[in-house]
Design a protein around this motif. Structure first.
Motif, PDB file in Angstrom:
ATOM      1  N   UNK A  41       9.857  20.412 -10.601  1.00  0.00           N
ATOM      2  CA  UNK A  41      10.010  18.960 -10.559  1.00  0.00           C
ATOM      3  C   UNK A  41       9.927  18.349  -9.162  1.00  0.00           C
ATOM      4  N   UNK A  42       9.509  19.101  -8.183  1.00  0.00           N
ATOM      5  CA  UNK A  42       9.381  18.516  -6.850  1.00  0.00           C
ATOM      6  C   UNK A  42       7.963  17.991  -6.662  1.00  0.00           C
ATOM      7  N   UNK A  43       7.780  17.119  -5.661  1.00  0.00           N
ATOM      8  CA  UNK A  43       6.471  16.534  -5.393  1.00  0.00           C
ATOM      9  C   UNK A  43       5.927  17.087  -4.079  1.00  0.00           C
ATOM     10  N   UNK A  44       4.648  16.843  -3.847  1.00  0.00           N
ATOM     11  CA  UNK A  44       3.986  17.421  -2.685  1.00  0.00           C
ATOM     12  C   UNK A  44       4.644  17.045  -1.362  1.00  0.00           C
ATOM     13  N   UNK A  45       5.198  15.839  -1.287  1.00  0.00           N
ATOM     14  CA  UNK A  45       5.857  15.407  -0.057  1.00  0.00           C
ATOM     15  C   UNK A  45       7.046  16.306   0.290  1.00  0.00           C
ATOM     16  N   UNK A  79      -7.889  11.419   3.208  1.00  0.00           N
ATOM     17  CA  UNK A  79      -7.371  10.360   2.345  1.00  0.00           C
ATOM     18  C   UNK A  79      -6.973  10.860   0.959  1.00  0.00           C
ATOM     19  N   UNK A  80      -7.760  11.797   0.385  1.00  0.00           N
ATOM     20  CA  UNK A  80      -7.410  12.333  -0.935  1.00  0.00           C
ATOM     21  C   UNK A  80      -6.078  13.078  -0.894  1.00  0.00           C
ATOM     22  N   UNK A  81      -5.820  13.796   0.211  1.00  0.00           N
ATOM     23  CA  UNK A  81      -4.557  14.520   0.336  1.00  0.00           C
ATOM     24  C   UNK A  81      -3.382  13.550   0.402  1.00  0.00           C
ATOM     25  N   UNK A  82      -3.532  12.481   1.183  1.00  0.00           N
ATOM     26  CA  UNK A  82      -2.474  11.480   1.289  1.00  0.00           C
ATOM     27  C   UNK A  82      -2.140  10.889  -0.079  1.00  0.00           C
ATOM     28  N   UNK A  83      -3.182  10.599  -0.856  1.00  0.00           N
ATOM     29  CA  UNK A  83      -2.970   9.949  -2.156  1.00  0.00           C
ATOM     30  C   UNK A  83      -2.135  10.808  -3.097  1.00  0.00           C
ATOM     31  N   UNK A  84      -2.073  12.127  -2.850  1.00  0.00           N
ATOM     32  CA  UNK A  84      -1.373  13.054  -3.729  1.00  0.00           C
ATOM     33  C   UNK A  84       0.071  13.345  -3.294  1.00  0.00           C
ATOM     34  N   UNK A  85       0.590  12.680  -2.284  1.00  0.00           N
ATOM     35  CA  UNK A  85       1.901  13.039  -1.739  1.00  0.00           C
ATOM     36  C   UNK A  85       3.036  12.890  -2.742  1.00  0.00           C
ATOM     37  N   UNK A 107       7.537   2.905   6.515  1.00  0.00           N
ATOM     38  CA  UNK A 107       8.314   3.510   7.591  1.00  0.00           C
ATOM     39  C   UNK A 107       9.216   4.625   7.087  1.00  0.00           C
ATOM     40  N   UNK A 108       9.323   4.768   5.748  1.00  0.00           N
ATOM     41  CA  UNK A 108      10.175   5.820   5.181  1.00  0.00           C
ATOM     42  C   UNK A 108       9.577   6.291   3.855  1.00  0.00           C
ATOM     43  N   UNK A 109       9.729   7.575   3.558  1.00  0.00           N
ATOM     44  CA  UNK A 109       9.156   8.147   2.337  1.00  0.00           C
ATOM     45  C   UNK A 109       9.714   7.522   1.072  1.00  0.00           C
ATOM     46  N   UNK A 110      10.945   7.043   1.122  1.00  0.00           N
ATOM     47  CA  UNK A 110      11.549   6.430  -0.073  1.00  0.00           C
ATOM     48  C   UNK A 110      10.756   5.223  -0.550  1.00  0.00           C
ATOM     49  N   UNK A 111       9.942   4.662   0.310  1.00  0.00           N
ATOM     50  CA  UNK A 111       9.168   3.488  -0.055  1.00  0.00           C
ATOM     51  C   UNK A 111       7.956   3.825  -0.918  1.00  0.00           C
ATOM     52  N   UNK A 112       7.547   5.104  -0.936  1.00  0.00           N
ATOM     53  CA  UNK A 112       6.342   5.432  -1.714  1.00  0.00           C
ATOM     54  C   UNK A 112       6.470   6.707  -2.556  1.00  0.00           C
ATOM     55  N   UNK A 113       7.562   7.424  -2.464  1.00  0.00           N
ATOM     56  CA  UNK A 113       7.747   8.625  -3.285  1.00  0.00           C
ATOM     57  C   UNK A 113       8.523   8.250  -4.542  1.00  0.00           C
ATOM     58  N   UNK A 114       7.984   8.637  -5.689  1.00  0.00           N
ATOM     59  CA  UNK A 114       8.628   8.385  -6.981  1.00  0.00           C
ATOM     60  C   UNK A 114       8.728   9.701  -7.748  1.00  0.00           C
ATOM     61  N   UNK A 115       9.891   9.961  -8.327  1.00  0.00           N
ATOM     62  CA  UNK A 115      10.030  11.147  -9.165  1.00  0.00           C
ATOM     63  C   UNK A 115       9.491  10.835 -10.559  1.00  0.00           C
TER      64      UNK A 115
END
Length: 441
Positions: A137-141, A32-38, A214-222
């Motif tokens: 500037x990239x994120x873990x995802x 769960x901690x890893x997921x929270x850091x995506x 259902x898609x990363x765009x829903x939870x990934x923010x730059x």
């Protein structure tokens, strides 16, 4: 410094584990901690070394590659890539590490027209230092398409970045293997403290978790950092010793640590530098390792995210009108109250309603956030170039009020703080007598 200073990539390659562990053939699941850091940016930390002689560069790079290949046998997930499983109805997004379909960890050699003095001697950390790190500037995802670990080697710099795992543990192991190969004492690939790669999966769950998307765009923010001044402040071991004694005497206790004492100083002085209204609340956060706080505790060599951000808060007027002991007790109380029950509650909350951390939402404006740790022997990592000259970090996770703590090069309990503030607040902090009276450099 000359603004025309530049960097040049000379070569790029990927490094795979020297031997393929049987375990790497299976998915490597995330906790769960890893997921929270995506959606959090890659860790970017670096050691600065004196430049080796030019005729040894090729030999040094080859030794670094070879020892990294051995290190990745122990840390094989860092040679993999992220992979996802998704469904539309119901919405579900799961992530794991695929260690089979990947070219390996990144290994880059670059040159720069800078010298050590340009970095160590500058009052503020030069912005070009951010260019010393890969995955800017990239994120873990983004580890779906980018290496989870990337090492960028410079003629003046030795930086490394990686996902939110135990980066120092990787550095330490790599250094141990490098030095072992030099002395022909590490042919069996053994480590003094091998990582524990078994994932923390709460009982009754997993091993694959699902996010309600259902898609990363829903939870990934730059995230874009504001314009900041970054400066290193050094505190001698004697100063830290006296500060701890002073704080504990004021508070009538012996339980407040050196780091808690220094955190109280930086929280109080940055708050004063910001000239906040007396009724404005300001918070202070400090990173806490959960391994030993869990029940049963995780192994101290557990390899993965296992941190909590502990919060305390006060009105600006309270910090200014009370002595240093007030702030120190607030910080100490936040740490003391972080029990196994609190950790379990946080995990249960995530399991019931999974969330992703976003830097711009995680920390309040006008807060102070203490990151990294001065407890670990970062200067003990050597790669045939002698002891590191200093530590620096990249662009990632920088915002107004972010403070990173490193061990001082002199050892003995000395601490270096990397402070990030907007220019006007940095200028005010540099005029703060309470703070600057403690700074040795």
């Amino acid at each position: 410094m000359d603004s025309s200073s530049s960097v040049k990539i000379v070569s790029k390659c990927f490094v795979k584990p020297k031997t393929i562990p049987e375990e790497s053939k299976q998915p490597y699941y995330l906790s769960p901690w890893d997921y929270a850091m995506l959606s959090v940016q890659y860790i970017q930390k670096g050691l600065l070394f004196h430049k080796p002689s030019l005729d040894s560069i090729d030999t040094l790079l080859e030794k670094l590659r070879e020892s990294l290949a051995v290190t990745l046998v122990h840390f094989y997930p860092l040679a993999g890539r992220l992979s996802s499983l998704t469904t539309e109805n119901p919405k579900s997004y799961s992530v794991f590490v695929d260690c089979n379909d990947s070219p390996g960890a990144g290994f880059i050699y670059a040159t720069s027209d800078l010298c050590v003095a340009d970095i160590v001697g500058a009052k503020y950390v030069p912005s070009i230092v951010h260019s010393f790190f890969d995955h800017h500037r990239v994120v873990n995802h983004d580890g779906h398409t980018l290496s989870l670990l990337s090492v960028q080697n410079w003629t003046v710099y030795e930086p490394c970045d990686g996902r939110r795992y135990c980066l120092l543990e990787v550095f330490t192991a790599w250094s141990e293997i490098f030095q072992g190969q030099e002395s022909n004492k590490n042919d069996d690939l053994c480590l003094k403290n091998p990582p524990v790669l078994k994932r923390y999966i709460p009982e009754g769950y997993g091993p694959l978790f699902s996010l309600p998307y259902s898609h990363a765009d829903e939870f990934i923010r730059t995230y874009e950092s504001p314009v900041l001044k970054e400066r290193m402040f050094c505190f001698s071991s004697e100063t830290i010793r006296l500060l701890k004694a002073k704080v504990n005497q004021i508070c009538g206790t012996t339980s407040i640590s050196s780091f808690q004492s220094l955190t109280a100083v930086i929280w109080r002085c940055i708050t004063r530098a910001r000239r906040l209204p007396l009724d404005r609340e300001t918070s202070c956060r400090i990173a806490a390792d959960n391994r030993g706080r869990m029940y049963p505790p995780l192994h101290k060599e557990y390899f993965g995210n296992c941190l909590s951000s502990l919060r305390t808060a006060a009105k600006a007027g309270e910090l200014m009108e009370n002595d240093l002991g007030f702030a120190a007790l607030k910080v100490h109380q936040a740490v003391a109250e972080h029990t196994s029950e609190k950790v379990s509650q946080m995990i249960d909350q995530w399991l019931k309603s999974p969330f992703i951390y976003h830097i711009d939402r995680l920390f309040e404006p006008m807060s102070v956030v203490m990151g990294s740790s001065p407890r670990f022997n970062k200067y003990g990592c050597e790669f045939g170039m002698g002891k590191g000259v200093t530590l620096r970090s990249g662009y990632a996770h920088k915002f107004d009020g972010k403070v990173s703590a490193y061990p001082g090069r002199e050892g003995g309990g000395s601490i270096d703080l990397e402070v990030c503030l907007v220019p006007e607040f940095m200028e005010a902090l540099e005029l703060d007598e309470e703070f600057m009276s403690l700074v040795s450099l």
